[in-house]
Scaffold this motif. Structure first.
Motif, PDB file in Angstrom:
ATOM      1  N   UNK A 102       0.888  -1.303  -0.126  1.00  0.00           N
ATOM      2  CA  UNK A 102      -0.003  -0.021   0.019  1.00  0.00           C
ATOM      3  C   UNK A 102       0.867   1.311  -0.068  1.00  0.00           C
ATOM      4  N   UNK A 103       0.399   2.322  -0.850  1.00  0.00           N
ATOM      5  CA  UNK A 103       1.102   3.532  -0.729  1.00  0.00           C
ATOM      6  C   UNK A 103       0.015   4.773  -0.424  1.00  0.00           C
ATOM      7  N   UNK A 104       0.615   5.876   0.027  1.00  0.00           N
ATOM      8  CA  UNK A 104      -0.213   6.862   0.299  1.00  0.00           C
ATOM      9  C   UNK A 104       0.032   8.106  -1.224  1.00  0.00           C
ATOM     10  N   UNK A 105      -1.028   8.105  -1.974  1.00  0.00           N
ATOM     11  CA  UNK A 105      -0.611   8.900  -3.062  1.00  0.00           C
ATOM     12  C   UNK A 105      -0.769  10.511  -2.829  1.00  0.00           C
ATOM     13  N   UNK A 106      -1.162  10.767  -1.595  1.00  0.00           N
ATOM     14  CA  UNK A 106      -0.983  12.083  -1.109  1.00  0.00           C
ATOM     15  C   UNK A 106       0.337  12.635  -0.679  1.00  0.00           C
ATOM     16  N   UNK A 107       1.287  11.492  -0.266  1.00  0.00           N
ATOM     17  CA  UNK A 107       2.637  11.662   0.321  1.00  0.00           C
ATOM     18  C   UNK A 107       3.556  12.408  -1.053  1.00  0.00           C
ATOM     19  N   UNK A 108       4.278  13.439  -0.502  1.00  0.00           N
ATOM     20  CA  UNK A 108       5.414  13.960  -1.669  1.00  0.00           C
ATOM     21  C   UNK A 108       6.573  12.997  -1.660  1.00  0.00           C
ATOM     22  N   UNK A 109       6.539  11.882  -0.903  1.00  0.00           N
ATOM     23  CA  UNK A 109       7.507  10.788  -1.021  1.00  0.00           C
ATOM     24  C   UNK A 109       7.182   9.641  -1.844  1.00  0.00           C
ATOM     25  N   UNK A 110       5.886   9.641  -2.341  1.00  0.00           N
ATOM     26  CA  UNK A 110       5.370   8.151  -2.786  1.00  0.00           C
ATOM     27  C   UNK A 110       6.151   7.826  -4.008  1.00  0.00           C
ATOM     28  N   UNK A 113       9.388   6.338  -2.575  1.00  0.00           N
ATOM     29  CA  UNK A 113       9.252   5.044  -1.945  1.00  0.00           C
ATOM     30  C   UNK A 113       8.674   3.994  -2.784  1.00  0.00           C
ATOM     31  N   UNK A 114       8.274   4.245  -4.097  1.00  0.00           N
ATOM     32  CA  UNK A 114       7.921   3.221  -4.969  1.00  0.00           C
ATOM     33  C   UNK A 114       9.077   2.582  -5.698  1.00  0.00           C
ATOM     34  N   UNK A 115       9.971   3.844  -5.868  1.00  0.00           N
ATOM     35  CA  UNK A 115      11.265   3.466  -6.549  1.00  0.00           C
ATOM     36  C   UNK A 115      11.924   2.478  -5.972  1.00  0.00           C
ATOM     37  N   UNK A 116      12.404   2.853  -4.493  1.00  0.00           N
ATOM     38  CA  UNK A 116      12.957   2.111  -3.350  1.00  0.00           C
ATOM     39  C   UNK A 116      12.315   0.741  -3.311  1.00  0.00           C
ATOM     40  N   UNK A 117      10.773   0.526  -3.274  1.00  0.00           N
ATOM     41  CA  UNK A 117      10.495  -0.723  -3.066  1.00  0.00           C
ATOM     42  C   UNK A 117      10.823  -1.458  -4.261  1.00  0.00           C
ATOM     43  N   UNK A 118      10.758  -1.083  -5.512  1.00  0.00           N
ATOM     44  CA  UNK A 118      11.242  -2.052  -6.735  1.00  0.00           C
ATOM     45  C   UNK A 118      12.343  -2.080  -7.004  1.00  0.00           C
ATOM     46  N   UNK A 138       4.807   6.520 -12.228  1.00  0.00           N
ATOM     47  CA  UNK A 138       4.913   5.378 -11.968  1.00  0.00           C
ATOM     48  C   UNK A 138       5.395   4.457 -12.940  1.00  0.00           C
ATOM     49  N   UNK A 139       4.627   4.554 -14.071  1.00  0.00           N
ATOM     50  CA  UNK A 139       5.014   3.682 -15.044  1.00  0.00           C
ATOM     51  C   UNK A 139       6.359   4.002 -15.578  1.00  0.00           C
ATOM     52  N   UNK A 140       6.628   5.266 -15.734  1.00  0.00           N
ATOM     53  CA  UNK A 140       8.033   5.617 -16.299  1.00  0.00           C
ATOM     54  C   UNK A 140       9.158   5.066 -15.129  1.00  0.00           C
ATOM     55  N   UNK A 141       9.011   4.940 -13.893  1.00  0.00           N
ATOM     56  CA  UNK A 141       9.733   4.353 -13.051  1.00  0.00           C
ATOM     57  C   UNK A 141      10.076   2.904 -13.090  1.00  0.00           C
ATOM     58  N   UNK A 142       9.095   2.201 -13.644  1.00  0.00           N
ATOM     59  CA  UNK A 142       9.051   0.938 -13.994  1.00  0.00           C
ATOM     60  C   UNK A 142       9.850   0.694 -15.135  1.00  0.00           C
ATOM     61  N   UNK A 143       9.659   1.497 -16.068  1.00  0.00           N
ATOM     62  CA  UNK A 143      10.457   1.468 -17.343  1.00  0.00           C
ATOM     63  C   UNK A 143      11.943   1.832 -17.121  1.00  0.00           C
ATOM     64  N   UNK A 144      12.219   2.712 -16.451  1.00  0.00           N
ATOM     65  CA  UNK A 144      13.546   2.861 -16.099  1.00  0.00           C
ATOM     66  C   UNK A 144      13.992   1.488 -15.239  1.00  0.00           C
ATOM     67  N   UNK A 145      13.482   0.972 -14.357  1.00  0.00           N
ATOM     68  CA  UNK A 145      13.998  -0.262 -13.560  1.00  0.00           C
ATOM     69  C   UNK A 145      14.163  -1.394 -14.289  1.00  0.00           C
ATOM     70  N   UNK A 146      13.526  -1.537 -15.641  1.00  0.00           N
ATOM     71  CA  UNK A 146      13.273  -2.521 -16.403  1.00  0.00           C
ATOM     72  C   UNK A 146      12.398  -3.631 -15.591  1.00  0.00           C
ATOM     73  N   UNK A 147      11.341  -2.871 -14.944  1.00  0.00           N
ATOM     74  CA  UNK A 147      10.261  -3.965 -14.248  1.00  0.00           C
ATOM     75  C   UNK A 147       9.045  -3.871 -14.890  1.00  0.00           C
ATOM     76  N   UNK A 148       8.512  -4.974 -15.106  1.00  0.00           N
ATOM     77  CA  UNK A 148       7.323  -5.315 -16.027  1.00  0.00           C
ATOM     78  C   UNK A 148       6.177  -4.689 -15.274  1.00  0.00           C
TER      79      UNK A 148
END
Length: 341
Positions: A102-110, A113-118, A138-148
Motif C-alpha cells: 500500500x502507498x499514500x498517493x498524497x505523500x510527497x515521497x510516494x 518510496x515506490x522506486x525504493x520498493x521496486x 509510476x509507469x516511467x519508474x517501472x520502465x527505467x528499472x526494467x520492471x514489468x
C-alpha cells in the motif's frame, strides 16, 4: 541423458533437445526470441526428463525475484482482497508469489518510496490499482528499472501489454437506463472520491444517461462519497433529506450503497418499495445484505488474473488487449416507483 536417481540439469535438457543451454534458458524464462517449434521441442524434453528449474538460480540469472507486486492506495479493502485472489488464481502452482504494497498517493515521497520498493524487491513485475495507476510517473519508474508493469483502469491509460481496463462509463449508463425503463425519474447519485478515474467514469456515465433521457440532475441529487460504508450513510442521509426525495439512488460502489440502505432504514423507508438502490462492484456485501443488492458487476478477480498473466506470459495471451465488460446483476433492491411518491 540424466544419470539414474540424479535430478536432471539444464545441460541434460540442452543435450537431449539438441539445443544450446542458452536456448533452454530462454524457454524457461519465456523469451520472445524463439520459434514456436523450438519452444515446444524443449518443453517436451523438460516434461519427459522431469526437469525442475532452480528458482534461486533463475532469479540470479534474470536479476529478478519471482515476485509479483501489487501497488495500491485503495480505501476499499474488499477490492484489494478480490484482486489478490485473482492474481493467486493466475500464479497457483508456479514459482511466483505476490507481494502487496500500500502507498499514500498524497505523500510527497510516494514516487521515491515506490522506486525504493521496486529496487529492493527486484520484482518480476508489478500491478498497479487505481487511482495511482493513472500516474504516468509510476509507469516511467517501472520502465527505467526494467520492471514489468500492468495498469488497471477505467480508461485507456497505456499500451495493451501494460493495461487491463473496464467499461465503467457504459455500464453505469445501462444501469440508469434500467431505472428509467421501469419508471424512475428522480434518480440521485453517490459519487466516488475525487482523484479516482473510476469515480469520474461512473459519474460521467450516470450524467450522460440522465441527459439522454431528458432528466435533470440538480446539485442536491449528487452526494460525494469515499467508497467507504460510512460515507454511504452520510451521503444517503443528505440525499434522503431532499424534498422531493429521490425514488432511486445509484451508488458508485456497493459499500456506499449498503450505507445508503442503512440511512433509508433509519427513516423507516422500505427498499425497494420506497427507494430503489443500485451499487457497483458485485462484491460479497451486495449479495449478503437484505434485500440483496442490484449492482453493476465489476469483474475485478478476472481482471486481476489477466494482469498477472500479462506479466508472467507476456508473449502469449498476455500480449492481447484486455477490456472486461461489466454487467448489471439484478437482485431485489430495485422496483418501479410508487405512484404516490
Amino acid at each position: 541423458m540424466a544419470e539414474k536417481n540424479k535430478a536432471p540439469t539444464i545441460n541434460d535438457v540442452a543435450r537431449a533437445a539438441g539445443v544450446s543451454k542458452k536456448t533452454v534458458s530462454r524457454v524457461i524464462n519465456r523469451s520472445a526470441l524463439l520459434k514456436k517449434d523450438t519452444r515446444e521441442k524443449v518443453e517436451a524434453v523438460i516434461a519427459e526428463l522431469g526437469y525442475v528449474p532452480n528458482p534461486q538460480a533463475r532469479a540470479l540469472a534474470l536479476r529478478r525475484n519471482f515476485l509479483l507486486g501489487l501497488l495500491h492506495d485503495n480505501p476499499n479493502a474488499q477490492t484489494v482482497l478480490n484482486f489478490q485472489e485473482g492474481v493467486l488464481d493466475a500464479i497457483r502452482n508456479t514459482e511466483f508469489a505476490l507481494v502487496v504494497r500500500p502507498v499514500d498517493r498524497h505523500s510527497p515521497d510516494m514516487l521515491a518510496d515506490i522506486r525504493d520498493f521496486l529496487e529492493k524487491q527486484r520484482l518480476y513485475g508489478v500491478m498497479i490499482l487505481p487511482p495511482i495507476s493513472e500516474n504516468d510517473e509510476i509507469a516511467k519508474i517501472c520502465r527505467e528499472l526494467n520492471c514489468g508493469y500492468v495498469r488497471m483502469g477505467s480508461a485507456e491509460l497505456d499500451a495493451p501489454e501494460h493495461l487491463v481496463e473496464s467499461n465503467d462509463r457504459e455500464s453505469v449508463e445501462r444501469a440508469v437506463d434500467y431505472l428509467v425503463e421501469i419508471g424512475h425519474r428522480r434518480i440521485a447519485i453517490i459519487e466516488g472520491p475525487e482523484g479516482f478515474r473510476s469515480a469520474h467514469e461512473r459519474r460521467e456515465g450516470f450524467l450522460a444517461a440522465m441527459k439522454r433521457h431528458g432528466l435533470e440532475v440538480p446539485p442536491k441529487a449528487m452526494a460525494q462519497g469515499t467508497y467507504r460504508f460510512d460515507s454511504g450513510i452520510a451521503a444517503g442521509n443528505h440525499l434522503l433529506d431532499v424534498a422531493p426525495r429521490p425514488t432511486a439512488i445509484f451508488a458508485c460502489n456497493d459499500e456506499m450503497a449498503a450505507g445508503a440502505l442503512h440511512a433509508a432504514r433509519r427513516r423507516k423507508l422500505s427498499v425497494p418499495e420506497d427507494l430503489s438502490l443500485i451499487g457497483f462492484d458485485d462484491s460479497p456485501i451486495a449479495a449478503h445484505i437484505w434485500p440483496p443488492m442490484t449492482t453493476v458487476g465489476w469483474p475485478i478477480r478476472q481482471m486481476a488474473k489477466a494482469a498477472a498473466i500479462k506479466l508472467v506470459a507476456p508473449n502469449d495471451e498476455g500480449a492481447r488487449p484486455c477490456e472486461f465488460p461489466s454487467r448489471l446483476v439484478l437482485r431485489d433492491s430495485v422496483a418501479p416507483p410508487r405512484s404516490d411518491i
